[in-house]
Motif scaffolding. Structure first.
Motif, PDB file in Angstrom:
ATOM      1  N   PRO A 150       0.815  -1.219   0.000  1.00  0.00           N
ATOM      2  CA  PRO A 150       0.000   0.000   0.000  1.00  0.00           C
ATOM      3  C   PRO A 150       0.849   1.269   0.000  1.00  0.00           C
ATOM      4  CG  PRO A 150       0.078  -0.936   2.187  1.00  0.00           C
ATOM      5  CD  PRO A 150       0.784  -1.913   1.282  1.00  0.00           C
ATOM      6  N   SER A 151       0.241   2.335  -0.465  1.00  0.00           N
ATOM      7  CA  SER A 151       0.867   3.655  -0.434  1.00  0.00           C
ATOM      8  C   SER A 151       0.247   4.420   0.731  1.00  0.00           C
ATOM      9  CB  SER A 151       0.620   4.386  -1.756  1.00  0.00           C
ATOM     10  OG  SER A 151       1.206   5.663  -1.705  1.00  0.00           O
ATOM     11  N   PRO A 152       0.995   4.663   1.793  1.00  0.00           N
ATOM     12  CA  PRO A 152       0.407   5.267   2.996  1.00  0.00           C
ATOM     13  C   PRO A 152       0.120   6.761   2.873  1.00  0.00           C
ATOM     14  CG  PRO A 152       2.751   4.956   3.309  1.00  0.00           C
ATOM     15  CD  PRO A 152       2.418   4.370   1.972  1.00  0.00           C
ATOM     16  N   HIS A 153       0.726   7.429   1.914  1.00  0.00           N
ATOM     17  CA  HIS A 153       0.586   8.875   1.790  1.00  0.00           C
ATOM     18  C   HIS A 153      -0.406   9.231   0.686  1.00  0.00           C
ATOM     19  CE1 HIS A 153       4.016   9.085   4.435  1.00  0.00           C
ATOM     20  NE2 HIS A 153       4.699   8.323   3.593  1.00  0.00           N
ATOM     21  N   PRO A 154      -1.035  10.398   0.779  1.00  0.00           N
ATOM     22  CA  PRO A 154      -1.935  10.837  -0.305  1.00  0.00           C
ATOM     23  C   PRO A 154      -1.156  10.992  -1.613  1.00  0.00           C
ATOM     24  CG  PRO A 154      -2.125  12.278   1.613  1.00  0.00           C
ATOM     25  CD  PRO A 154      -0.979  11.366   1.863  1.00  0.00           C
ATOM     26  N   THR A 155      -1.843  10.817  -2.707  1.00  0.00           N
ATOM     27  CA  THR A 155      -1.221  10.951  -4.026  1.00  0.00           C
ATOM     28  C   THR A 155      -1.422  12.368  -4.535  1.00  0.00           C
ATOM     29  OG1 THR A 155      -1.714   8.640  -4.479  1.00  0.00           O
ATOM     30  CG2 THR A 155      -1.153  10.020  -6.361  1.00  0.00           C
ATOM     31  N   LEU A 156      -0.343  13.003  -4.922  1.00  0.00           N
ATOM     32  CA  LEU A 156      -0.384  14.362  -5.449  1.00  0.00           C
ATOM     33  C   LEU A 156      -0.710  14.310  -6.940  1.00  0.00           C
ATOM     34  CD1 LEU A 156       0.170  17.382  -4.939  1.00  0.00           C
ATOM     35  CD2 LEU A 156       2.542  16.922  -5.537  1.00  0.00           C
ATOM     36  N   LEU A 157      -1.750  15.033  -7.345  1.00  0.00           N
ATOM     37  CA  LEU A 157      -2.129  15.132  -8.749  1.00  0.00           C
ATOM     38  C   LEU A 157      -1.827  16.546  -9.214  1.00  0.00           C
ATOM     39  CD1 LEU A 157      -3.461  14.076 -11.336  1.00  0.00           C
ATOM     40  CD2 LEU A 157      -5.670  14.724 -10.359  1.00  0.00           C
ATOM     41  N   ARG A 158      -0.997  16.665 -10.215  1.00  0.00           N
ATOM     42  CA  ARG A 158      -0.612  17.974 -10.737  1.00  0.00           C
ATOM     43  C   ARG A 158      -1.370  18.282 -12.025  1.00  0.00           C
ATOM     44  NH1 ARG A 158       3.639  20.023  -7.919  1.00  0.00           N
ATOM     45  NH2 ARG A 158       4.957  18.539  -6.842  1.00  0.00           N
ATOM     46  N   CYS A 159      -1.901  19.500 -12.084  1.00  0.00           N
ATOM     47  CA  CYS A 159      -2.640  19.985 -13.244  1.00  0.00           C
ATOM     48  C   CYS A 159      -2.238  21.441 -13.444  1.00  0.00           C
ATOM     49  CB  CYS A 159      -4.142  19.861 -12.975  1.00  0.00           C
ATOM     50  SG  CYS A 159      -5.185  20.549 -14.248  1.00  0.00           S
ATOM     51  N   ASP A 160      -2.228  21.907 -14.689  1.00  0.00           N
ATOM     52  CA  ASP A 160      -1.737  23.254 -14.955  1.00  0.00           C
ATOM     53  C   ASP A 160      -2.834  24.290 -15.190  1.00  0.00           C
ATOM     54  OD1 ASP A 160      -2.632  22.388 -17.377  1.00  0.00           O
ATOM     55  OD2 ASP A 160      -0.808  22.828 -18.484  1.00  0.00           O
ATOM     56  N   ASN A 161      -4.071  23.978 -14.863  1.00  0.00           N
ATOM     57  CA  ASN A 161      -5.174  24.901 -15.111  1.00  0.00           C
ATOM     58  C   ASN A 161      -5.722  25.385 -13.768  1.00  0.00           C
ATOM     59  OD1 ASN A 161      -8.114  25.605 -15.567  1.00  0.00           O
ATOM     60  ND2 ASN A 161      -7.433  25.331 -17.682  1.00  0.00           N
ATOM     61  N   GLN A 162      -5.487  26.634 -13.423  1.00  0.00           N
ATOM     62  CA  GLN A 162      -5.871  27.168 -12.118  1.00  0.00           C
ATOM     63  C   GLN A 162      -7.383  27.139 -11.869  1.00  0.00           C
ATOM     64  OE1 GLN A 162      -3.740  27.793  -9.627  1.00  0.00           O
ATOM     65  NE2 GLN A 162      -2.210  27.017 -11.041  1.00  0.00           N
ATOM     66  N   PRO A 163      -8.235  27.526 -12.824  1.00  0.00           N
ATOM     67  CA  PRO A 163      -9.677  27.434 -12.566  1.00  0.00           C
ATOM     68  C   PRO A 163     -10.154  25.996 -12.326  1.00  0.00           C
ATOM     69  CG  PRO A 163      -9.266  28.892 -14.420  1.00  0.00           C
ATOM     70  CD  PRO A 163      -7.964  28.236 -14.077  1.00  0.00           C
ATOM     71  N   ALA A 164      -9.562  25.034 -13.022  1.00  0.00           N
ATOM     72  CA  ALA A 164      -9.937  23.632 -12.805  1.00  0.00           C
ATOM     73  C   ALA A 164      -9.499  23.171 -11.417  1.00  0.00           C
ATOM     74  CB  ALA A 164      -9.322  22.738 -13.875  1.00  0.00           C
ATOM     75  N   LEU A 165      -8.327  23.607 -10.979  1.00  0.00           N
ATOM     76  CA  LEU A 165      -7.864  23.256  -9.631  1.00  0.00           C
ATOM     77  C   LEU A 165      -8.776  23.868  -8.571  1.00  0.00           C
ATOM     78  CD1 LEU A 165      -4.016  23.709 -10.121  1.00  0.00           C
ATOM     79  CD2 LEU A 165      -5.235  21.571  -9.708  1.00  0.00           C
ATOM     80  N   ALA A 166      -9.193  25.111  -8.783  1.00  0.00           N
ATOM     81  CA  ALA A 166     -10.099  25.763  -7.839  1.00  0.00           C
ATOM     82  C   ALA A 166     -11.437  25.033  -7.785  1.00  0.00           C
ATOM     83  CB  ALA A 166     -10.302  27.225  -8.224  1.00  0.00           C
ATOM     84  N   THR A 167     -11.938  24.608  -8.937  1.00  0.00           N
ATOM     85  CA  THR A 167     -13.207  23.881  -8.986  1.00  0.00           C
ATOM     86  C   THR A 167     -13.085  22.548  -8.259  1.00  0.00           C
ATOM     87  OG1 THR A 167     -13.761  24.917 -11.080  1.00  0.00           O
ATOM     88  CG2 THR A 167     -14.945  22.901 -10.530  1.00  0.00           C
ATOM     89  N   ALA A 168     -11.969  21.855  -8.459  1.00  0.00           N
ATOM     90  CA  ALA A 168     -11.769  20.545  -7.832  1.00  0.00           C
ATOM     91  C   ALA A 168     -11.626  20.652  -6.322  1.00  0.00           C
ATOM     92  CB  ALA A 168     -10.542  19.866  -8.419  1.00  0.00           C
TER      93      ALA A 168
END
Length: 178
Positions: A150-168
């Protein structure tokens, strides 16, 4: 193109797809684009497929490097990266999603596929790409648990669109973003 070349084009694209899904995530997008023309390839498609072969020959020494983790039964899942073009397909105006997920620093899951829904903005197409990436991350997390790594730590998801990140990152939903 003559009839025999159509058969050769299909074989060539099949070989490129095999390489893309097995060991070469760098040609995933090219393989996806070439596959769209399997039914009716043109001369430009044949030349593009040959260009991919020349690229593969020139980068034959490239490879994936897998690093170890701090514990034998623990994996570091991530970071994951996703991106999307907005209305990149000229015929349907649909966007294409691309993603790559790393385990212990090496790419193990990747993909490039046309989105099923028609995005009305770049934010929407990037948000859709994030959703597709999260589905793959969740599947990979369950697989790692299944094989007792198992992976004990949260998975970082990188995206380059600031409005999409804010929505998520919102905890509520408004009527404009369904």
């Amino acid at each position: 193109m003559e009839k025999g070349v159509y058969t050769h084009y299909g074989n060539l694209v099949g070989s490129i797809n095999y390489a893309a899904t097995s060991t070469r995530p760098d040609i995933s997008h090219a393989a996806s684009m070439l596959s769209r023309k399997l039914g009716r390839p043109e001369r430009e498609d044949w030349l593009a497929a040959k260009r991919v072969l020349r690229y593969l020959r020139g980068t034959a020494n490239w490879g994936l490097i897998y690093g170890g983790s701090s514990s034998d039964n623990e994996c570091q899942l991530g970071p994951a990266y996703c991106d999307a073009d907005w209305a990149g397909c000229r015929e349907t105006r649909k966007s294409t999603t691309g993603f790559i997920i790393k385990v212990n620093g090496a790419a193990v899951v990747w993909g490039s596929k046309k989105q099923t829904a028609l995005a009305m903005s770049s934010t929407e197409s990037e948000y859709y790409a994030m959703g597709t990436s999260v589905q793959e991350i969740l599947y990979l997390r369950m697989l790692l648990v299944e094989i007792d790594m198992p992976s004990p730590h949260p998975t970082l998801l990188r995206c380059d669109n600031q409005p999409a990140l804010a929505t998520a990152s919102r905890t509520f939903c408004n009527g404009r973003m369904k």
